[in-house]
Scaffold this active site. Structure first.
Site, short mmCIF file in Angstrom:
data_model
loop_
_atom_site.label_atom_id
_atom_site.label_comp_id
_atom_site.label_asym_id
_atom_site.label_seq_id
_atom_site.Cartn_x
_atom_site.Cartn_y
_atom_site.Cartn_z
N GLU A 60 5.26 -4.03 12.05
CA GLU A 60 4.19 -3.17 11.79
C GLU A 60 2.81 -3.72 10.96
O GLU A 60 3.01 -4.09 9.81
CB GLU A 60 4.66 -1.94 10.92
N CYS A 73 -3.04 1.45 6.93
CA CYS A 73 -2.84 0.97 8.17
C CYS A 73 -3.33 1.93 9.04
O CYS A 73 -3.92 1.40 10.26
CB CYS A 73 -1.40 0.44 8.53
N ASN A 124 0.82 -1.21 0.11
CA ASN A 124 -0.11 0.22 0.02
C ASN A 124 0.70 1.51 0.04
O ASN A 124 0.42 2.50 -0.29
CB ASN A 124 -0.93 -0.01 1.25
P1 NAP Z 1 0.32 -9.07 3.61
O1 NAP Z 1 -0.26 -9.74 2.54
O2 NAP Z 1 0.69 -9.42 4.96
O3 NAP Z 1 1.96 -9.04 2.63
C1 NAP Z 1 2.90 -8.08 3.22
C2 NAP Z 1 4.40 -9.01 2.87
O4 NAP Z 1 4.48 -9.95 3.48
C3 NAP Z 1 4.41 -8.90 1.23
O5 NAP Z 1 5.65 -8.73 0.88
C4 NAP Z 1 3.96 -10.34 1.17
O6 NAP Z 1 4.43 -11.10 0.08
C5 NAP Z 1 4.86 -10.94 2.50
N1 NAP Z 1 4.33 -12.17 2.96
C6 NAP Z 1 3.13 -12.61 2.74
N2 NAP Z 1 3.54 -14.19 3.38
C7 NAP Z 1 4.50 -14.15 3.81
C8 NAP Z 1 5.33 -15.38 4.27
N3 NAP Z 1 4.79 -16.45 4.68
N4 NAP Z 1 6.74 -15.23 4.56
C9 NAP Z 1 7.29 -14.11 4.38
N5 NAP Z 1 6.88 -13.15 3.80
C10 NAP Z 1 5.31 -13.03 3.35
O7 NAP Z 1 0.26 -7.42 3.61
P2 NAP Z 1 -0.59 -6.51 2.42
O8 NAP Z 1 -1.54 -6.85 1.96
O9 NAP Z 1 0.78 -6.34 1.29
O10 NAP Z 1 -0.44 -5.29 2.99
C11 NAP Z 1 -1.75 -4.84 3.86
C12 NAP Z 1 -1.47 -5.04 5.35
O11 NAP Z 1 -0.24 -4.56 5.69
C13 NAP Z 1 -2.74 -4.51 6.10
O12 NAP Z 1 -2.99 -5.45 7.23
C14 NAP Z 1 -1.84 -3.29 6.65
O13 NAP Z 1 -2.43 -2.76 7.80
C15 NAP Z 1 -0.50 -3.68 6.98
N6 NAP Z 1 0.27 -2.34 6.97
C16 NAP Z 1 0.72 -2.07 8.17
C17 NAP Z 1 1.53 -0.68 8.51
C18 NAP Z 1 2.00 -0.15 9.60
O14 NAP Z 1 3.07 0.57 9.56
N7 NAP Z 1 1.63 -1.01 10.68
C19 NAP Z 1 1.68 -0.09 7.03
C20 NAP Z 1 1.35 -0.53 5.99
C21 NAP Z 1 0.39 -1.79 5.83
P3 NAP Z 1 3.55 -11.35 -1.29
O15 NAP Z 1 3.33 -9.91 -1.65
O16 NAP Z 1 4.34 -11.96 -1.96
O17 NAP Z 1 2.45 -12.09 -0.48
#
Ligand code: NAP
Length: 473
Positions: free
Chosen positions: A245, A279, A149
């Site tokens: 995060e 987020c 995002n």
């Molecule tokens: P996501 O599906 O959890 O993916 C995040 C990252 O993790 C991607 O690079 C993903 O790779 C990787 N990943 C997924 N499964 C993994 C595994 N088993 N081992 C290692 N890496 C893995 O999240 P998203 O949909 O991209 O982002 C949305 C989420 O991020 C929301 O919940 C949002 O709130 C959170 N977020 C938090 C913050 C904060 O600062 N607190 C900021 C921004 C976003 P792939 O893309 O290859 O699946």
């Protein structure tokens, strides 16, 4: 685009298409990294650390300042990549690119403030002849895993402090938005970062993640993403530092003495920024009953003015969700809430990956959209009468990233600031406010540790004590 392994940009026969979610056109491809690539990245990162740990603070800071300058000079190019591969409109993308410049500059500045302290070894009997101090040393190989995002600035939030600290990095960007991340690494190399200092591997986290996460050569995982992936990673990490995060379900209280115009403008933007894929996006609006109707009328009217559509057009306020599947998920959550009593005040319609900015009221506690992170362009309104109850309601979910309150009463503001259970409270701003150098992170399922350059640097370095025994003094 290619991946960066052991100092060289390399390609692979198997590729992943990077598409524009607005029209599904293919923007570029990236290699589909394999577990073998992950092994190569791990070994190369260890030798990369032999280089980075010897670099001076001056050199590290200069690289970051230069990278910031490069991106600043090509801001429009970076903004266009963010906007095309992700959900952001071009105006939102420009803001992200500018923030990335700030993040790199602040990382460079903080590199010069990695400080230690002298230790009063004589503070207990037996230490009279000892003198010493601690300094902070780089932690080693940092595995940076980033979400879709904020595809540029959230990567900078990991690479900036990792380089500032003298670590080497393995970067695994989100599969749907890897291009901005690769462009950031290109800027860093152009700025003088030794190519072996950083490995960039694209490919599905579910396929290559475990190899990277569980490896003992990685000394810290800096992860930003969803709770499910976070739990999976934490369970496999073993003994290493973890920064998490994660997501949230951000509450905003609008008290009866609030500046309503400010609250409406700020919360509409906070709810629908990046099509709600944020987020710290506003999800639950707890509005004092005395002003509820007035607030609702203005909020809905402002939401209806939103122009949704082509991200690259200047006049567009909100673009599509990252995929049609995600838009369908949000649609199903809204339908579930409506089936359970919720009322759609505006929005509630989907066209491919575009989901209308949507305002709901009467959302019951058992609706998924009430208690889970929606990560989409919807917001729920709830009337409240009592501050204690509003704060209790705000705290009732297992998330706690940022919370916010609009009020002109300092007592109300202070009470909220202390009683809201989260990593930060914004007063007279929506939850969607972040200065890149402030400590940023959450409690409960919203995360572990803090980002924000000074704070990331603490996480990415370790204190080492040096103690001289001087019997002859
Ligand atoms: P996501 O599906 O959890 O993916 C995040 C990252 O993790 C991607 O690079 C993903 O790779 C990787 N990943 C997924 N499964 C993994 C595994 N088993 N081992 C290692 N890496 C893995 O999240 P998203 O949909 O991209 O982002 C949305 C989420 O991020 C929301 O919940 C949002 O709130 C959170 N977020 C938090 C913050 C904060 O600062 N607190 C900021 C921004 C976003 P792939 O893309 O290859 O699946």
């Amino acid at each position: 685009m290619k991946i960066l392994l052991d100092g060289r940009w390399v390609d692979r026969d198997e590729k992943i298409n990077v598409t524009d979610p607005f029209d599904n056109s293919i923007i570029d491809t990236v290699p589909k990294g394999t577990t073998q690539d992950a092994e190569t990245a791990l070994a190369a990162a260890v030798s990369g650390f032999e280089i980075t740990k010897k670099m001076t603070v001056y050199d590290r800071a200069q690289i970051l300042f230069k990278a910031a300058e490069i991106i600043s000079d090509r801001l429009e190019e970076y903004a266009a990549i963010i906007a095309r591969e992700g959900s952001k409109t071009i105006r939102e993308a420009r803001k992200e690119a500018s923030r990335c410049v700030n993040t790199l500059v602040a990382s460079a500045e903080e590199a010069k403030r990695i400080l230690g302290e002298t230790i009063p070894f004589d503070s207990f009997p037996g230490g009279e002849k000892r003198r010493g101090y601690y300094y902070r040393f780089p932690i080693g190989v940092v595995l940076a895993i980033t979400p879709f995002n904020d595809p540029l600035n959230l990567v900078a939030h990991k690479l900036g402090p990792a380089v500032a600290a003298g670590n080497s990095v393995i970067l695994k960007p989100a599969t749907v938005t890897p291009l901005s991340a690769i462009k950031l690494v290109e800027a860093m190399l152009e700025a003088g970062l030794p190519p072996k200092a950083i490995q960039v591997i694209t490919g599905y986290g579910s396929k290559i993640g475990d190899v990277l996460v569980s490896d003992e050569r990685v000394r810290m995982i800096s992860f930003t993403g969803g709770v499910e992936a976070g739990k999976h990673i934490a369970a496999r990490a073993g003994i290493k530092k973890i920064g998490m995060e994660l997501g949230s379900n951000s509450p905003v209280i609008v008290w009866k003495d609030a500046d309503l115009e400010l609250a409406v403008e700020s919360c509409v933007s906070g709810a629908f920024w990046a099509a709600g894929q944020n987020c710290i996006g506003v999800q639950r609006l707890l509005v004092h009953r005395d002003i509820y109707d007035q607030f609702k009328t203005s909020f809905v009217a402002r939401t209806k003015q939103y122009k949704i559509g082509d991200k690259m057009k200047e006049e567009t306020d909100m673009g599509p969700m990252i995929t049609e599947t995600e838009a369908k998920r949000v649609e199903s959550w809204v339908n579930d809430a409506v089936a359970k009593s919720a009322v759609v005040l505006t929005g509630g319609k989907r066209n491919g990956a575009l989901y209308d900015p949507t305002v709901l009221e009467n959302v019951p506690p058992d609706a998924t959209i009430h208690h889970e992170e929606v990560f989409g362009p919807t917001v729920n309104l709830y009337p409240v009468d009592d501050l204690d109850k509003a704060i209790k309601e705000a705290n009732s979910l297992p998330y706690g990233l940022l919370a916010a309150i609009f009020t002109s009463n300092v007592d109300v503001a202070f009470k909220a600031a202390y009683d809201l259970d989260c990593g930060g409270v914004m007063i007279n701003d929506s939850t969607d406010y972040r200065l890149d150098s402030m400590p940023f992170g959450g409690v409960k399922y919203s995360g572990l540790g803090r980002e924000g350059l000074k704070f990331s640097l603490q996480e990415m370095t370790e204190p080492k004590v040096v103690c001289f025994n001087l019997p002859n003094i």
